[in-house]
Design a protein around this motif. Structure first.
Motif, PDB file in Angstrom:
ATOM      1  N   UNK A   1      24.066 -90.274 -30.516  1.00 33.21           N
ATOM      2  CA  UNK A   1      23.472 -91.532 -30.972  1.00 33.21           C
ATOM      3  C   UNK A   1      22.232 -91.301 -31.824  1.00 33.21           C
ATOM      4  N   UNK A   2      21.510 -90.210 -31.511  1.00 29.82           N
ATOM      5  CA  UNK A   2      20.223 -89.994 -32.151  1.00 29.82           C
ATOM      6  C   UNK A   2      20.374 -89.933 -33.680  1.00 29.82           C
ATOM      7  N   UNK A   3      21.555 -89.497 -34.160  1.00 31.17           N
ATOM      8  CA  UNK A   3      21.761 -89.421 -35.605  1.00 31.17           C
ATOM      9  C   UNK A   3      22.212 -90.748 -36.213  1.00 31.17           C
ATOM     10  N   UNK A   4      22.702 -91.624 -35.377  1.00 30.32           N
ATOM     11  CA  UNK A   4      23.441 -92.763 -35.916  1.00 30.32           C
ATOM     12  C   UNK A   4      22.736 -94.101 -35.775  1.00 30.32           C
ATOM     13  N   UNK A   5      21.665 -94.154 -34.948  1.00 27.80           N
ATOM     14  CA  UNK A   5      21.010 -95.453 -34.755  1.00 27.80           C
ATOM     15  C   UNK A   5      20.261 -95.851 -36.018  1.00 27.80           C
ATOM     16  N   UNK A   6      20.130 -97.169 -36.153  1.00 25.70           N
ATOM     17  CA  UNK A   6      19.330 -97.677 -37.264  1.00 25.70           C
ATOM     18  C   UNK A   6      18.038 -98.188 -36.685  1.00 25.70           C
TER      19      UNK A   6
ATOM     20  N   UNK B   1      28.656 -82.845 -34.172  1.00 26.31           N
ATOM     21  CA  UNK B   1      29.451 -84.033 -34.471  1.00 26.31           C
ATOM     22  C   UNK B   1      28.582 -85.092 -35.143  1.00 26.31           C
ATOM     23  N   UNK B   2      27.380 -85.293 -34.592  1.00 26.37           N
ATOM     24  CA  UNK B   2      26.469 -86.316 -35.126  1.00 26.37           C
ATOM     25  C   UNK B   2      26.148 -86.038 -36.578  1.00 26.37           C
ATOM     26  N   UNK B   3      25.751 -84.789 -36.864  1.00 25.53           N
ATOM     27  CA  UNK B   3      25.409 -84.420 -38.241  1.00 25.53           C
ATOM     28  C   UNK B   3      26.624 -84.642 -39.140  1.00 25.53           C
ATOM     29  N   UNK B   4      27.789 -84.196 -38.645  1.00 25.14           N
ATOM     30  CA  UNK B   4      29.006 -84.314 -39.448  1.00 25.14           C
ATOM     31  C   UNK B   4      29.291 -85.767 -39.793  1.00 25.14           C
ATOM     32  N   UNK B   5      29.127 -86.652 -38.819  1.00 26.95           N
ATOM     33  CA  UNK B   5      29.434 -88.057 -39.082  1.00 26.95           C
ATOM     34  C   UNK B   5      28.476 -88.636 -40.122  1.00 26.95           C
ATOM     35  N   UNK B   6      27.178 -88.299 -39.960  1.00 27.13           N
ATOM     36  CA  UNK B   6      26.200 -88.814 -40.927  1.00 27.13           C
ATOM     37  C   UNK B   6      26.541 -88.325 -42.335  1.00 27.13           C
ATOM     38  N   UNK B   7      26.818 -87.014 -42.445  1.00 31.47           N
ATOM     39  CA  UNK B   7      27.145 -86.447 -43.754  1.00 31.47           C
ATOM     40  C   UNK B   7      28.391 -87.109 -44.330  1.00 31.47           C
ATOM     41  N   UNK B   8      29.392 -87.258 -43.475  1.00 33.47           N
ATOM     42  CA  UNK B   8      30.661 -87.844 -43.917  1.00 33.47           C
ATOM     43  C   UNK B   8      30.447 -89.260 -44.431  1.00 33.47           C
ATOM     44  N   UNK B   9      29.687 -90.057 -43.656  1.00 27.52           N
ATOM     45  CA  UNK B   9      29.470 -91.446 -44.057  1.00 27.52           C
ATOM     46  C   UNK B   9      28.737 -91.518 -45.393  1.00 27.52           C
ATOM     47  N   UNK B  10      27.745 -90.609 -45.605  1.00 28.83           N
ATOM     48  CA  UNK B  10      27.014 -90.706 -46.870  1.00 28.83           C
ATOM     49  C   UNK B  10      27.868 -90.180 -48.013  1.00 28.83           C
ATOM     50  N   UNK B  11      28.742 -89.201 -47.700  1.00 28.53           N
ATOM     51  CA  UNK B  11      29.635 -88.685 -48.740  1.00 28.53           C
ATOM     52  C   UNK B  11      30.563 -89.769 -49.269  1.00 28.53           C
ATOM     53  N   UNK B  12      31.106 -90.551 -48.356  1.00 27.87           N
ATOM     54  CA  UNK B  12      32.044 -91.577 -48.818  1.00 27.87           C
ATOM     55  C   UNK B  12      31.325 -92.880 -49.135  1.00 27.87           C
ATOM     56  N   UNK B  13      29.999 -92.827 -49.103  1.00 31.14           N
ATOM     57  CA  UNK B  13      29.227 -93.991 -49.506  1.00 31.14           C
ATOM     58  C   UNK B  13      29.247 -95.134 -48.507  1.00 31.14           C
ATOM     59  N   UNK B  14      29.347 -94.807 -47.244  1.00 29.15           N
ATOM     60  CA  UNK B  14      29.381 -95.845 -46.211  1.00 29.15           C
ATOM     61  C   UNK B  14      28.145 -95.806 -45.319  1.00 29.15           C
ATOM     62  N   UNK B  15      26.974 -95.474 -45.922  1.00 35.38           N
ATOM     63  CA  UNK B  15      25.768 -95.399 -45.092  1.00 35.38           C
ATOM     64  C   UNK B  15      25.529 -96.695 -44.341  1.00 35.38           C
ATOM     65  N   UNK B  16      26.032 -97.791 -44.930  1.00 31.96           N
ATOM     66  CA  UNK B  16      25.862 -99.100 -44.298  1.00 31.96           C
ATOM     67  C   UNK B  16      26.481 -99.163 -42.919  1.00 31.96           C
ATOM     68  N   UNK B  17      27.375 -98.235 -42.644  1.00 28.68           N
ATOM     69  CA  UNK B  17      28.021 -98.216 -41.334  1.00 28.68           C
ATOM     70  C   UNK B  17      27.110 -97.718 -40.236  1.00 28.68           C
ATOM     71  N   UNK B  18      26.041 -96.998 -40.614  1.00 32.62           N
ATOM     72  CA  UNK B  18      25.132 -96.488 -39.591  1.00 32.62           C
ATOM     73  C   UNK B  18      24.637 -97.644 -38.737  1.00 32.62           C
ATOM     74  N   UNK B  19      24.299 -97.320 -37.499  1.00 28.39           N
ATOM     75  CA  UNK B  19      23.975 -98.394 -36.569  1.00 28.39           C
ATOM     76  C   UNK B  19      25.184 -98.659 -35.699  1.00 28.39           C
TER      77      UNK B  19
END
Ligand SMILES: Nc1ncnc2c1ncn2[C@@H]1O[C@H](COP(=O)(O)OP(=O)(O)OP(=O)(O)O)[C@@H](O)[C@H]1O
Ligand SMILES: [Mg+2]
Lengths: 267, 360
Positions: free
Chosen positions: A207-212, A113-131
């Motif tokens: 969380x380990x994938x999503x923290x800033x 799930x973590x990997x998927x969310x990170x990939x998804x966010x970068x795909x749609x250009x929302x890396x800023x959402x990380x954190x």
């Protein structure tokens, strides 16, 4: 015969409890260790390491975790309540499908799930959402099946005759929900919310994938710290967060009046 | 003319192709105590739920005080309902439970407090207001349920087997109390039960239901004395139901033949449907050996005593009239009564008026 069974029962219960608590006791003992390496010296102990917890190094991640867990508990509480209400109580068309869909995240490993969310966010250009925003969203996804399930169970146990009784006494739909349905399922909702809080507060794999960096949650900070050192501060952090969780459970129990509610007890 | 509180006009209810209530017509005048009596599964609760508004009838109309209720939701029907399992709100005190209906109606707190007190007084539960339902006995919970239903002063009170979870003693005491409360309030009561004694004891009128239809309605005495079918004769009280093989009408009476060769003089039927059965109440048969002789009974028949059971205040006797014809007889017994012996031949006396002929 029953005597033997009862002795066996208590013995196995004691074994299970020991298995659960003894490692915790070791951590507690370690947190009072007088030396900077983790040792166990029963007659010498110090509160020094707990003092270290008040530094920003630990306080900031704690506050971040607290903030995220609170939002997650509230959000998944509301969403879970609404979902369970529509599925179990109103039996909206497609309820069974919806319930399976809501429970489906349970079958996906958190790391995936973590990997998927990170990939998804970068795909749609929302890396800023990380954190924090991504953490909240991810934890809600994680907690929602549990909350929905718990609320659904207490809704399924709700006696429809109580609703009818209120209705024939002149209560409209909203009044029935407010005065009868919600008070009756409050314990289920509060356990769900408590659960969601703890799931979020303790979460590592997702969380380990999503923290800033610089805005980390408490468990992730602990993990990072562990890579470099294993010292009594670590133990102190863990004991403190354990104590915190116990306080949270206690508080929810207090406002829910769980046992009293279940038996229709006093206020 | 009395104002009609409730009217069911050709009401039917079908659940998934299963016809549960079939074309029921019922008119209940204001202030009447009506019982709907019938065996389990005959559609009593379904009928009550339609009056309350929880189920919509498949066809027909339901009127309260002349107004159709079909489009009125339960919360606006101003009807009270006492549930079989009480359905008290477990998270509210007795006071809060009883106050609920008034609160929903937006009554002021003074009025609520007074009415709650009144309602609790009328069910003899003063001083229990601060308790929670779980802290009460079954009988007390039942009274709270009753108080909660009457507190908002509904025009009609529906009761669905409210006493069936109580023990016999309490049930009998509650019957009297319910009747008193009914008289005090002057409300219309529609009381559902499968217990014929309960219905007999309390009702102004009994509606006997069988398989979704009304089998008969009338005062308790009418229903008991003039059952119109085997079902009613058997369901209300005990009855000897005998197959009739031949009938000779004779003015106010009719000569009937039962059990091949036993001739009886019976009351002539009210209508001209063919007579197939007759019903004889066990207590309407007198036993020659037991009752004082000299009574003029239309029927005097010899029978052999086959079994005697002493019930304390009465004797239950099984008497054989012919090869395959038996009668259950109930006679009062006192200290001086000499019970008939098994095997003894006794003379039975039955009034023609006590033999009810039945078409079905
Ligand atoms: N919602 C429903 N769907 C399908 N069938 C139903 C429904 N409610 C009731 N029935 C059927 O209708 C019939 C009458 O039910 P009802 O509850 O009215 O009986 P009752 O006379 O109140 O019986 P009891 O004395 O046992 O309470 C039963 O055969 C029951 O199975
Ligand atoms: Mg019923």
């Amino acid at each position: 015969m029953t005597r033997v069974i009862s002795i066996l029962f208590w013995l196995s219960l004691a074994a299970v409890l020991a298995f659960i608590t003894l490692p915790l006791l070791v951590v507690v003992a370690a947190s009072f260790s007088p030396t900077a390496t983790v040792t166990f010296q029963p007659f010498e102990w110090t509160f020094r390491w707990y003092g270290d917890l008040l530094s920003n190094r630990w306080l900031d991640p704690f506050l971040t975790s607290l903030k995220i867990a609170t939002v997650v508990a509230a959000t998944s509480g509301v969403l879970g309540l609404l979902a369970a209400y529509c599925i179990v109580y109103e039996r909206l068309p497609g309820s069974d499908v919806l319930m399976s869909y809501l429970l489906s995240p349970l079958s996906v490993p958190q790391i995936v799930k973590g990997v998927a969310i990170v990939l998804f966010l970068s795909m749609i250009g929302f890396q800023g959402f990380l954190g924090t925003p991504a953490l909240i969203a991810a934890h809600v996804v994680l907690a929602l099946p549990f909350v929905t399930r718990m609320v659904a169970t207490s809704l399924a146990n709700f006696d429809a005759n109580l609703d009818r009784a209120a209705q024939i006494l002149g209560a409209g739909k909203l009044q029935r929900i407010r005065h009868v349905l919600l008070p009756m399922i409050k314990p289920g909702v509060l356990s769900g919310v408590t659960f969601a809080f703890i799931i979020s507060f303790n979460n590592i794999p997702l969380s380990v994938f999503l923290v800033r960096p610089g805005d980390s949650t408490l468990p992730i900070t602990v993990i990072n710290y562990l890579e470099y050192s294993l010292d009594p501060v670590m133990a102190a952090v863990n004991v403190a967060s354990m104590a915190f969780i116990l306080v949270v459970i206690f508080l929810f129990e207090k406002i829910g009046g769980f046992s009293a509610q279940i038996h229709g007890g006093s206020k | 003319m009395n104002l009609l509180d409730i009217e069911l006009v050709s009401v039917s209810k079908t659940f998934a192709n299963m016809s549960v209530v079939k074309d029921i017509n019922l008119a209940v005048p204001q202030g009447e105590f009506v019982s709907i009596l019938g065996p389990s599964g005959c559609g009593k609760t379904t009928t009550l739920n339609m009056i309350a508004g929880f189920n919509a009838p498949s066809c027909g109309d339901i009127r309260v005080r002349g107004r159709s209720q079909i489009r009125v939701p339960p919360e606006r029907r101003n009807i009270g309902l006492v549930f079989q399992n009480y359905a008290l709100f477990p998270h509210m005190t007795v006071n809060e439970n009883v106050a609920f209906g008034l609160k929903m109606k937006g009554a002021g707190s003074n009025e609520i407090a007074l009415t709650v007190k009144d309602a609790l007084r009328s069910v003899h539960l003063e001083g229990y207001g601060e308790r929670y339902p779980r802290e009460l006995s079954g009988g007390q919970q039942q009274r709270v349920a009753l108080a909660r239903a009457i507190a908002p002063r509904p025009s009609v009170l529906l009761l669905d087997e409210p006493l069936s979870n109580l023990d016999l003693k309490l049930r009998e005491a509650m019957r009297i109390e319910l009747k008193e409360i009914h008289e005090q309030l002057g409300m219309t009561f529609v009381y559902v039960t499968h217990d014929q004694e309960e219905a007999m004891a309390m009702s102004d009128r009994i509606v006997v239901m069988s398989q979704g239809s009304i089998a008969q309605e009338g005062t308790p005495a009418q229903i008991y004395r003039d059952p119109k079918s085997r079902f009613v004769a058997d369901f209300i009280g005990k009855s000897n139901i005998l197959a009739v093989s031949d009938v000779k009408p004779n003015g106010k009476t009719a000569e009937i033949v039962v059990g091949n060769d036993v001739r009886l003089i019976a009351r002539a039927p009210d209508d001209d449907r063919p007579i197939r059965y007759c019903s004889i109440r066990p207590e309407s048969v007198s036993l020659g050996a037991v009752t004082a002789s000299g009574e003029d009974k239309s029927n005097r028949i010899n029978a052999v005593v086959r079994r005697v059971i002493n019930l304390g205040g009465s004797l239950e006797v099984l008497a054989q009239l012919s090869e395959e014809l038996h009668l259950h007889i109930l006679v009062r017994s006192s200290r001086s009564t000499v019970a008939p012996a098994v095997g003894e031949t006794v003379a039975l006396g039955i009034d023609a008026a006590d033999i009810q002929t039945l078409a079905e």
